[in-house]
Design a protein around this motif. Structure first.
Motif, PDB file in Angstrom:
ATOM      1  N   UNK A   6      50.605  83.628  43.755  1.00  0.00           N
ATOM      2  CA  UNK A   6      51.834  84.192  44.321  1.00  0.00           C
ATOM      3  C   UNK A   6      52.838  84.491  43.214  1.00  0.00           C
ATOM      4  N   UNK A   7      53.315  85.739  43.176  1.00  0.00           N
ATOM      5  CA  UNK A   7      54.281  86.178  42.163  1.00  0.00           C
ATOM      6  C   UNK A   7      55.663  86.364  42.778  1.00  0.00           C
ATOM      7  N   UNK A   8      56.656  85.918  42.051  1.00  0.00           N
ATOM      8  CA  UNK A   8      58.050  85.980  42.518  1.00  0.00           C
ATOM      9  C   UNK A   8      58.632  87.387  42.407  1.00  0.00           C
ATOM     10  N   UNK A   9      59.799  87.558  43.002  1.00  0.00           N
ATOM     11  CA  UNK A   9      60.516  88.838  43.011  1.00  0.00           C
ATOM     12  C   UNK A   9      61.441  88.951  41.800  1.00  0.00           C
ATOM     13  N   UNK A  10      62.263  89.992  41.777  1.00  0.00           N
ATOM     14  CA  UNK A  10      63.101  90.312  40.620  1.00  0.00           C
ATOM     15  C   UNK A  10      64.173  89.267  40.327  1.00  0.00           C
ATOM     16  N   UNK A  35      55.816  81.345  36.728  1.00  0.00           N
ATOM     17  CA  UNK A  35      57.169  81.827  36.461  1.00  0.00           C
ATOM     18  C   UNK A  35      57.073  82.928  35.406  1.00  0.00           C
ATOM     19  N   UNK A  36      57.049  84.166  35.853  1.00  0.00           N
ATOM     20  CA  UNK A  36      56.912  85.299  34.936  1.00  0.00           C
ATOM     21  C   UNK A  36      58.171  85.546  34.115  1.00  0.00           C
ATOM     22  N   UNK A  37      59.285  84.933  34.521  1.00  0.00           N
ATOM     23  CA  UNK A  37      60.562  85.092  33.804  1.00  0.00           C
ATOM     24  C   UNK A  37      60.850  83.935  32.854  1.00  0.00           C
ATOM     25  N   UNK A  38      59.938  83.004  32.746  1.00  0.00           N
ATOM     26  CA  UNK A  38      60.070  81.861  31.832  1.00  0.00           C
ATOM     27  C   UNK A  38      61.392  81.118  32.019  1.00  0.00           C
ATOM     28  N   UNK A  39      61.701  80.803  33.274  1.00  0.00           N
ATOM     29  CA  UNK A  39      62.869  79.988  33.581  1.00  0.00           C
ATOM     30  C   UNK A  39      64.122  80.742  33.980  1.00  0.00           C
ATOM     31  N   UNK A  40      64.157  82.033  33.797  1.00  0.00           N
ATOM     32  CA  UNK A  40      65.344  82.816  34.158  1.00  0.00           C
ATOM     33  C   UNK A  40      65.362  83.079  35.658  1.00  0.00           C
ATOM     34  N   UNK A  61      52.722  92.200  34.213  1.00  0.00           N
ATOM     35  CA  UNK A  61      51.334  92.240  34.686  1.00  0.00           C
ATOM     36  C   UNK A  61      50.441  91.420  33.761  1.00  0.00           C
ATOM     37  N   UNK A  62      50.628  91.532  32.465  1.00  0.00           N
ATOM     38  CA  UNK A  62      49.802  90.774  31.514  1.00  0.00           C
ATOM     39  C   UNK A  62      50.053  89.271  31.633  1.00  0.00           C
ATOM     40  N   UNK A  63      51.294  88.877  31.883  1.00  0.00           N
ATOM     41  CA  UNK A  63      51.566  87.447  32.116  1.00  0.00           C
ATOM     42  C   UNK A  63      50.836  86.977  33.367  1.00  0.00           C
ATOM     43  N   UNK A  64      50.851  87.799  34.395  1.00  0.00           N
ATOM     44  CA  UNK A  64      50.115  87.465  35.614  1.00  0.00           C
ATOM     45  C   UNK A  64      48.619  87.398  35.373  1.00  0.00           C
ATOM     46  N   UNK A  89      48.150  94.998  41.233  1.00  0.00           N
ATOM     47  CA  UNK A  89      47.337  95.410  40.089  1.00  0.00           C
ATOM     48  C   UNK A  89      46.108  94.521  39.939  1.00  0.00           C
ATOM     49  N   UNK A  90      46.296  93.208  40.018  1.00  0.00           N
ATOM     50  CA  UNK A  90      45.172  92.283  39.857  1.00  0.00           C
ATOM     51  C   UNK A  90      44.197  92.367  41.028  1.00  0.00           C
TER      52      UNK A  90
END
Length: 183
Positions: A6-10, A35-40, A61-64, A89-90
C-alpha cells in the motif's frame, strides 16, 4: 490471506493511511506500507504534490519497486491518489501481481495485463479524480469501478478534514471483498 503493498498519497504517510492498513490487517491480510517520502508529511495537498514533483515520479516508482523486490511477487498493489502511480505501475509490470486496488486515482494504461484484476474507487465530483481524467482512465481500463457521491479528494483518509466516514466505510468493505477474492 492476501499480501498487499500500500502506497500513501501526496501528503505522505499519514495516520489515516496507517489506519486503513490496520483495517486490512484486522481482516487477516499482510499489509506493507512503505514511506516513500522518508518521514516527510504535509498538511497541504499543493505542498505535498510539489514535494513529489521535486523527488520525481520516477524516483517514487523506483522506491516502491525497491520495496516490492524484497517481498513475494504475489502482491496486490494498492495506492491512495499519488500512491496509485507506483501501485499501478508495479501491478502492470511486475510478474506475479494478483491485483490492483486504486483509491482516488487511475492512470491511463493501454497495455493492462488481462490476468491482473483492478478495483478503482473515487468520488463522482472529485475535481482531481473526475475532473482530470482518472475516471475516464478507470472506465477505459475496464476496472471494477465504484463511485461515491461527493467532491472530496482523499475521502478515505480518516486523519484528514476531507474524510467521509460513510463513503470510507463502504470503500473499505468493497476493498476487503476484492482482497478476499485474491486469496
Amino acid at each position: 490471506m492476501t499480501d498487499v503493498l500500500l502506497f500513501h498519497h501526496a501528503l505522505g504517510l499519514t495516520p489515516g493511511v496507517l489506519a486503513f492498513a490496520d483495517e486490512l490487517r484486522g481482516a487477516g491480510h499482510t499489509v506493507h506500507v512503505p514511506d516513500l517520502y522518508e518521514g516527510r508529511v504535509f498538511d497541504d495537498l499543493e505542498a505535498g504534490a510539489s514535494h513529489a514533483q521535486e523527488i520525481g515520479f520516477g524516483t517514487l516508482v523506483e522506491r516502491g519497486r525497491a520495496v516490492a523486490e524484497g517481498l513475494t511477487p504475489e502482491l496486490v498493489y494498492a495506492g491512495f491518489s499519488l500512491g496509485v502511480v507506483p501501485a499501478q505501475t508495479l501491478a502492470r509490470t511486475r510478474a506475479g501481481a494478483k491485483g490492483a486496488l486504486l483509491l482516488e486515482a487511475c492512470l491511463p494504461a493501454d497495455d493492462w495485463p488481462a490476468e491482473v484484476p483492478v478495483q478503482v474507487h473515487g468520488m463522482d465530483a472529485d475535481p482531481f479524480f473526475a475532473g482530470e481524467g482518472d475516471l475516464d482512465a478507470a472506465r477505459a481500463l475496464g476496472a471494477e469501478l465504484f463511485l461515491y457521491p461527493g467532491g472530496r479528494h482523499l475521502f478515505a483518509d480518516s486523519s484528514l478534514p476531507s474524510y467521509d466516514a460513510g463513503a470510507a466505510k463502504l470503500l473499505t468493505e468493497r476493498a476487503l471483498a476484492f482482497l478476499h477474492r485474491k486469496m
